[in-house]
Design an enzyme around this catalytic site. Structure first.
Site, PDB file in Angstrom:
ATOM      1  N   GLY A   1       0.814  -1.206   0.000  1.00 48.77           N
ATOM      2  CA  GLY A   1       0.000   0.000   0.000  1.00 48.77           C
ATOM      3  C   GLY A   1       0.847   1.254   0.000  1.00 48.77           C
ATOM      4  O   GLY A   1       0.412   2.316   0.468  1.00 48.77           O
ATOM      5  N   GLY A   2       2.068   1.142  -0.519  1.00 48.23           N
ATOM      6  CA  GLY A   2       2.921   2.309  -0.649  1.00 48.23           C
ATOM      7  C   GLY A   2       3.431   2.856   0.668  1.00 48.23           C
ATOM      8  O   GLY A   2       3.911   3.997   0.715  1.00 48.23           O
TER       9      GLY A   2
ATOM     10  N   SER B   1       4.386  -5.540  -3.176  1.00 47.55           N
ATOM     11  CA  SER B   1       4.475  -4.099  -3.371  1.00 47.55           C
ATOM     12  C   SER B   1       5.285  -3.495  -2.223  1.00 47.55           C
ATOM     13  O   SER B   1       6.404  -3.940  -1.964  1.00 47.55           O
ATOM     14  CB  SER B   1       3.075  -3.500  -3.500  1.00 47.55           C
TER      15      SER B   1
END
Length: 509
Positions: free
Chosen positions: A115-116, A200
């Site tokens: 989620g960055g 991610s």
């Protein structure tokens, strides 16, 4: 079944999962609440509790923008609930175990969500650990602080805690891993067989944890999904940390923006007020808060550290989806493209150009499209061969057809439904072949978590297609398509191979 477990801080009671052979424990605290004086401070020890803690529901998610608002793809996919509980008191983890007793020594996977480093939470529905646990694995998902709460730096914080001046979210992840090492045996897990995994920003977090020497003894295997994000054309690397001085200046600017004269004032401000002001601050074009080099848990760019051999030397699985984050050279004409190629590659320009069909231009100005993650993963894998004790590295590419009115292609994160075998929770009209592929992918994933080798039998006892480790002599991709898994040998004389070598030179230089 193992429904009641004694941890170092007290007794927890779990609840049967949908499959009653699995027990889930949700919302187990692994550190003190990071509130008040503990805001912007390394995670502190968890307090003991009396009696049984009912670990039946997920704890609140970290403070972040409210999920489920708007129609972006991730709000349709899994950030669906704008009413989900959110609180600054968020340092909890979740465990799924198939163990019937505490002496089974089952393999363990510790999962960090993506989620960055700004959004996300372990209670996202694709992260349900039950299907993995059914394969004989103890699954742990760890929550951690995000955005301004997880990665602020400021001179006052550095003065107060020079050994842990920032990167609080990364330290939360480490604290969760250490908790697992100390406590997972009570859940039937083997503390000497822990795989850390993430996708991610969660995969980038795995890289950060792998390149922190204090963690080396705890990590036996690693899985990094869609996280080695390096643009071979621009040299832009997602995950390149700031210097501490740069991050401190950003922190001073943010304090000025919210009207906080000092750290004490900022710690007394309401968390939701800070969240909303941070959203405004970022929306004005200011840099968001991310990791900075503190020489405590972050020692530099994790990709560069990995290529330098400064990492836990363990078996690694990594890969990408086919369509995510394509890298291109933008040029208004073929002549401009040739000029940019010369600027980028110098005397190797002609070698680069032999792989390019300039008639395959996208949107009139985008040339030489390539998946930079694929090239970067292979660069990392090939560098592994230079070590005295190289470990097996397994590369995958996810290229299944993804149904739905939005025609999304293999978008960033979609493979999570498959590796966790949770596609039944998704709104998309998946068919039988998708379910077969999910079962197969989850099998490979779990085999790797168990032994460091993904190969094994499918549900019917028939061996799955052999997954060969990636190396210079065996440049094989494991490709996951709707019809199933298959090994493919990439052309060694290709754009991907050229750029893989280019990335290695850049990251090592």
């Amino acid at each position: 079944m193992l429904r009641v477990v004694k941890t170092e801080n007290g007794i927890v009671r779990g609840i049967e999962a949908a499959d009653p052979r699995i027990t889930s424990f949700k919302g187990i605290p692994f550190a003190a609440p990071p509130v008040g004086e503990n805001r912007w401070r390394a995670p502190q020890p968890c307090r003991d509790w009396e009696g049984e803690l009912e670990a039946f529901r997920f704890a609140p998610i970290s403070v972040q923008d409210t999920p489920g608002i708007g129609d972006m793809i991730y709000n349709r996919e899994w950030h669906v609930d704008p009413d989900i509980l959110m609180d600054e008191d968020c340092l909890y983890l979740n465990v799924w175990t198939p163990a019937k007793s505490s002496d089974e020594k089952l393999p363990v996977v510790v999962w960090y969500f993506g989620g960055g480093l700004q959004w996300g939470y372990p209670s996202e529905m694709e992260f349900d650990g039950e299907r993995v646990a059914r394969r004989g694995i103890v699954v742990v998902t760890v929550n951690y602080r995000l955005n301004i709460f997880g990665f602020l730096a400021h001179p006052e914080i550095t003065k107060e805690a020079p050994d842990a001046p920032t990167n609080f979210g990364s330290l939360d992840q480490q604290a969760g891993l250490r908790w697992v090492s100390r406590n997972i045996a009570a859940f039937g897990g083997d503390p000497d067989n822990i795989t850390i995994a993430g996708q991610s920003a969660g995969g980038g977090s795995v890289l950060t944890q792998m390149t922190c020497p204090d963690n080396y003894p705890l990590i036996k295997k690693a899985i990094i999904q869609s996280a080695m994000i390096y643009d071979p054309y621009t040299g832009h690397c997602i995950g390149e940390p700031l210097t501490l001085a740069e991050a401190e200046k950003d922190g001073e600017a943010f304090f000025e923006y919210i009207g906080a004269k000092n750290l004490d004032e900022a710690r007394k401000m309401d968390a939701i007020y800070i969240r909303d002001k941070y959203a405004e601050y970022a929306g004005m074009g200011n840099r968001r808060m991310f990791p900075a080099v503190d020489n405590n848990i972050c020692f530099g760019n994790p990709l560069k550290l990995y290529l330098q051999g400064k990492h836990a030397n363990v078996p690694l699985m990594a890969g990408n989806t086919q369509d995510e984050f394509p890298n291109v050279i933008e040029a208004e004409s073929v002549e401009e493209f040739y000029k940019k190629a010369e600027e980028l590659f110098g005397d190797k320009k002609d070698e680069f150009l032999k792989y390019i069909d300039v008639s395959k231009v996208v949107d009139g100005n985008r040339y030489a499209s390539v998946n930079g993650i694929e090239c970067t993963v292979k660069s990392v894998f090939l560098s592994n061969e230079e070590k005295d004790d190289p470990k097996d590295c397994y590369y995958y590419r996810f290229d299944a057809d993804i149904p739905g009115w939005d025609n999304p292609g293999t978008f960033h994160s979609v493979e999570l439904w498959f590796f966790f075998e949770t596609i039944a929770k998704c709104w998309r009209p998946f068919g039988g072949k998708h379910y077969d592929l999910a079962r197969q992918m989850c099998n490979y994933w779990c085999n790797f978590i168990k032994t460091g080798n993904p190969n094994g039998d499918d549900h019917d006892g028939v061996p799955m297609p052999e997954w060969i480790p990636y190396s210079a002599k065996t440049p094989y991709d494991m490709v996951f398509r709707t019809k199933g898994a298959a090994m493919e040998k990439r052309d060694e004389d290709s754009l991907q191979s050229f750029l893989t070598e280019h990335i290695t030179a850049k990251l090592k230089g």
